[in-house]
Write a protein that holds these residues in place. Structure first.
Motif, PDB file in Angstrom:
ATOM      1  N   ASN A 193       7.259  36.931  17.820  1.00  9.82           N
ATOM      2  CA  ASN A 193       7.154  37.833  16.666  1.00  9.82           C
ATOM      3  C   ASN A 193       7.749  39.212  16.907  1.00  9.82           C
ATOM      4  O   ASN A 193       7.457  40.144  16.164  1.00  9.82           O
ATOM      5  N   GLN A 194       8.601  39.361  17.907  1.00 14.24           N
ATOM      6  CA  GLN A 194       9.173  40.670  18.203  1.00 14.24           C
ATOM      7  C   GLN A 194      10.442  40.911  17.390  1.00 14.24           C
ATOM      8  O   GLN A 194      11.228  39.992  17.129  1.00 14.24           O
ATOM      9  N   ASP A 195      10.652  42.141  16.981  1.00  7.40           N
ATOM     10  CA  ASP A 195      11.805  42.545  16.177  1.00  7.40           C
ATOM     11  C   ASP A 195      13.101  42.310  16.944  1.00  7.40           C
ATOM     12  O   ASP A 195      13.242  42.739  18.091  1.00  7.40           O
ATOM     13  N   PHE A 196      14.069  41.626  16.293  1.00  6.55           N
ATOM     14  CA  PHE A 196      15.338  41.358  16.968  1.00  6.55           C
ATOM     15  C   PHE A 196      16.520  42.100  16.344  1.00  6.55           C
ATOM     16  O   PHE A 196      17.672  41.862  16.706  1.00  6.55           O
ATOM     17  N   SER A 208      18.582  37.815  22.583  1.00  7.85           N
ATOM     18  CA  SER A 208      18.377  36.436  22.139  1.00  7.85           C
ATOM     19  C   SER A 208      19.075  36.206  20.805  1.00  7.85           C
ATOM     20  O   SER A 208      19.748  35.181  20.591  1.00  7.85           O
ATOM     21  N   HIS A 209      18.928  37.159  19.901  1.00  8.04           N
ATOM     22  CA  HIS A 209      19.562  37.082  18.580  1.00  8.04           C
ATOM     23  C   HIS A 209      21.078  36.979  18.707  1.00  8.04           C
ATOM     24  O   HIS A 209      21.725  36.154  18.041  1.00  8.04           O
ATOM     25  N   ARG A 210      21.645  37.787  19.594  1.00 11.90           N
ATOM     26  CA  ARG A 210      23.102  37.774  19.766  1.00 11.90           C
ATOM     27  C   ARG A 210      23.577  36.449  20.373  1.00 11.90           C
ATOM     28  O   ARG A 210      24.612  35.911  19.970  1.00 11.90           O
ATOM     29  N   ALA A 211      22.828  35.934  21.335  1.00 13.37           N
ATOM     30  CA  ALA A 211      23.225  34.672  21.960  1.00 13.37           C
ATOM     31  C   ALA A 211      23.155  33.521  20.961  1.00 13.37           C
ATOM     32  O   ALA A 211      24.032  32.646  20.945  1.00 13.37           O
ATOM     33  N   ILE A 212      22.149  33.531  20.115  1.00  9.59           N
ATOM     34  CA  ILE A 212      21.990  32.462  19.129  1.00  9.59           C
ATOM     35  C   ILE A 212      23.131  32.487  18.118  1.00  9.59           C
ATOM     36  O   ILE A 212      23.651  31.434  17.719  1.00  9.59           O
ATOM     37  N   LEU A 213      23.559  33.668  17.693  1.00  9.17           N
ATOM     38  CA  LEU A 213      24.604  33.792  16.676  1.00  9.17           C
ATOM     39  C   LEU A 213      26.023  33.761  17.247  1.00  9.17           C
ATOM     40  O   LEU A 213      26.980  33.649  16.496  1.00  9.17           O
ATOM     41  N   TYR A 214      26.153  33.898  18.549  1.00  6.60           N
ATOM     42  CA  TYR A 214      27.478  33.889  19.185  1.00  6.60           C
ATOM     43  C   TYR A 214      28.168  32.547  18.930  1.00  6.60           C
ATOM     44  O   TYR A 214      27.516  31.503  18.991  1.00  6.60           O
ATOM     45  N   PRO A 215      29.451  32.495  18.619  1.00  9.82           N
ATOM     46  CA  PRO A 215      30.450  33.577  18.648  1.00  9.82           C
ATOM     47  C   PRO A 215      30.663  34.272  17.294  1.00  9.82           C
ATOM     48  O   PRO A 215      31.576  35.092  17.181  1.00  9.82           O
ATOM     49  N   GLU A 216      29.826  33.926  16.286  1.00  8.61           N
ATOM     50  CA  GLU A 216      29.991  34.605  14.985  1.00  8.61           C
ATOM     51  C   GLU A 216      29.821  36.115  15.121  1.00  8.61           C
ATOM     52  O   GLU A 216      30.441  36.898  14.385  1.00  8.61           O
ATOM     53  N   VAL A 217      28.958  36.526  16.038  1.00  9.06           N
ATOM     54  CA  VAL A 217      28.817  37.953  16.358  1.00  9.06           C
ATOM     55  C   VAL A 217      29.056  38.125  17.855  1.00  9.06           C
ATOM     56  O   VAL A 217      28.721  37.237  18.645  1.00  9.06           O
ATOM     57  N   ILE A 274      19.476  34.928  29.443  1.00 10.65           N
ATOM     58  CA  ILE A 274      19.388  34.509  28.040  1.00 10.65           C
ATOM     59  C   ILE A 274      20.602  33.655  27.665  1.00 10.65           C
ATOM     60  O   ILE A 274      20.472  32.651  26.949  1.00 10.65           O
ATOM     61  N   VAL A 275      21.769  34.010  28.161  1.00  4.81           N
ATOM     62  CA  VAL A 275      22.962  33.190  27.932  1.00  4.81           C
ATOM     63  C   VAL A 275      22.770  31.798  28.519  1.00  4.81           C
ATOM     64  O   VAL A 275      23.124  30.782  27.900  1.00  4.81           O
ATOM     65  N   LYS A 328      14.934  32.014  17.633  1.00 10.80           N
ATOM     66  CA  LYS A 328      15.731  30.929  17.049  1.00 10.80           C
ATOM     67  C   LYS A 328      15.076  30.366  15.792  1.00 10.80           C
ATOM     68  O   LYS A 328      15.758  30.039  14.814  1.00 10.80           O
ATOM     69  N   THR A 329      13.748  30.254  15.810  1.00  8.47           N
ATOM     70  CA  THR A 329      13.041  29.704  14.637  1.00  8.47           C
ATOM     71  C   THR A 329      13.020  30.678  13.466  1.00  8.47           C
ATOM     72  O   THR A 329      12.762  30.255  12.325  1.00  8.47           O
ATOM     73  N   ARG A 330      13.304  31.956  13.720  1.00  8.55           N
ATOM     74  CA  ARG A 330      13.200  32.971  12.663  1.00  8.55           C
ATOM     75  C   ARG A 330      14.549  33.402  12.091  1.00  8.55           C
ATOM     76  O   ARG A 330      14.579  34.241  11.203  1.00  8.55           O
ATOM     77  N   ILE A 331      15.633  32.875  12.598  1.00  6.31           N
ATOM     78  CA  ILE A 331      16.965  33.253  12.083  1.00  6.31           C
ATOM     79  C   ILE A 331      17.346  32.330  10.923  1.00  6.31           C
ATOM     80  O   ILE A 331      17.233  31.124  11.031  1.00  6.31           O
TER      81      ILE A 331
END
Length: 331
Positions: A193-196, A208-217, A274-275, A328-331
């Motif tokens: 529940n932490q802010d990403f 974590s947010h960046r790794a999940i969305l990579y390479p789009e971001v 994280i990667v 990952k579950t919150r994106i």
């Protein structure tokens, strides 16, 4: 830890729909406590507590209003005061007056309301940001003990506000002998529940947010990656929080105590771990134009171990996996 202590206790958690508050509410409900959560939903999210909404008393209140604080604390046994104006380093640097003014107002209102309503057990969430910058100028930083907060020289207004909050609470207890208090200086707490978001989030959920969305971001890191921090998983922090509150039955003032994991890790190592969890081929980019102020931070948590028998147990690897999957579950 004595779970029987919490059975039927009426507990107020401010900032209750936030990161620490929502996790704490889950734990205390399992222990049989009667929970009131208060949050203005500026950062907290109802979705974090939706699954327990039928079991709790949830109020949307802005604690910058004293009358709201009275409404929040009425008829409770214990106040767990987590509510605070918080964000990432960039947020603190951009809004130093707003952060300090709002936090001092919230803390003062809550302490006065507790006194007026006769609440005699008050837990205050402080922060490792209270420590002087000169103790954090090197990646190979020294252990920082609780008494090294003075002479005071925090880098951020957030740290100054937390020091003022600690002192205000101590003076309140000094004037009111029935009031018992505990103060935790949280150090790098992370988990579910932490802010990403980049602007307001902390390193682990943001990475974590960046790794999940990579390479789009892109996976961009502010600074050199050589900066060091210590991180403590939320379950361990909650255990210490409960022990500190239980300890108030034995002594009037508990703390301030450093609550963290006494293990130093480089920011680039966090990124690498994280990667690895993401199982992606990620190219890390370092934005060295971003000025680094706090190079290293490692707090001495031996006082909590000596007083409470507590120390953080969750390994960084295990904690990172849980934090990553949660984002990952919150994106």
């Amino acid at each position: 830890m004595n779970d029987n202590f919490w059975h039927n206790k009426k507990v107020l958690v401010t900032g209750g729909a936030g990161f620490i508050g929502s996790n704490l509410a889950d734990d205390l409900l399992r222990c049989g406590a009667k929970i009131r959560l208060v949050d203005n939903l500026e950062r907290g999210k109802f979705e974090f507590i939706k699954h327990i909404a039928h079991e709790i008393d949830f109020k949307i209140l802005d604690l910058r209003d004293y009358n709201n604080c009275i409404q929040a604390v009425r008829d409770v046994d214990i106040v767990i005061h987590l509510a605070s104006k918080v964000g990432g380093i960039g947020f603190y640097q951009r809004y130093p007056f707003e952060v300090m003014a709002d936090n001092i107002k919230i803390d003062t209102n809550m302490i006065q309301a507790a006194l007026r309503c006769g609440v005699t057990r008050f837990f205050y969430a402080s922060s490792a940001h209270v420590y002087p910058l000169d103790l954090q100028m090197s990646p190979e930083c020294p252990l920082i003990a609780e008494d090294q907060a003075y002479p005071a020289d925090p880098e951020l207004s957030y740290g100054w506000a937390k020091l003022v909050g600690e002192k205000t609470l101590q003076f309140a207890a000094q004037e009111n002998p029935d009031m018992r208090i505990s103060m935790a200086r949280y150090v790098g707490i992370y988990g579910k529940n932490q802010d990403f978001q980049l602007e307001t989030g902390s390193v682990i959920p943001v990475f974590s947010h960046r790794a999940i969305l990579y390479p789009e971001v892109p996976f961009s890191i502010w600074g050199t990656g050589e900066e060091t921090r210590s991180y403590c998983f939320i379950d361990d922090a909650i255990e210490c929080t409960k022990l500190m509150i239980e300890q108030m039955e034995k002594q009037n003032i508990v703390g301030p105590l450093n609550v963290g994991r006494q293990e130093l890790t480089k920011i680039k190592v966090i990124a690498d771990k994280i990667v690895a969890i993401s199982e992606k081929h990620v190219i890390l980019e370092y934005d060295k134009n971003k000025k680094t102020t706090i190079w290293g931070q490692l707090c001495d948590c031996s006082a909590a171990k000596m007083l409470l028998g507590w120390e953080a147990k969750t390994s960084l690897e295990d904690g990172l996996k849980e934090a990553y999957e949660d984002v990952k579950t919150r994106i």
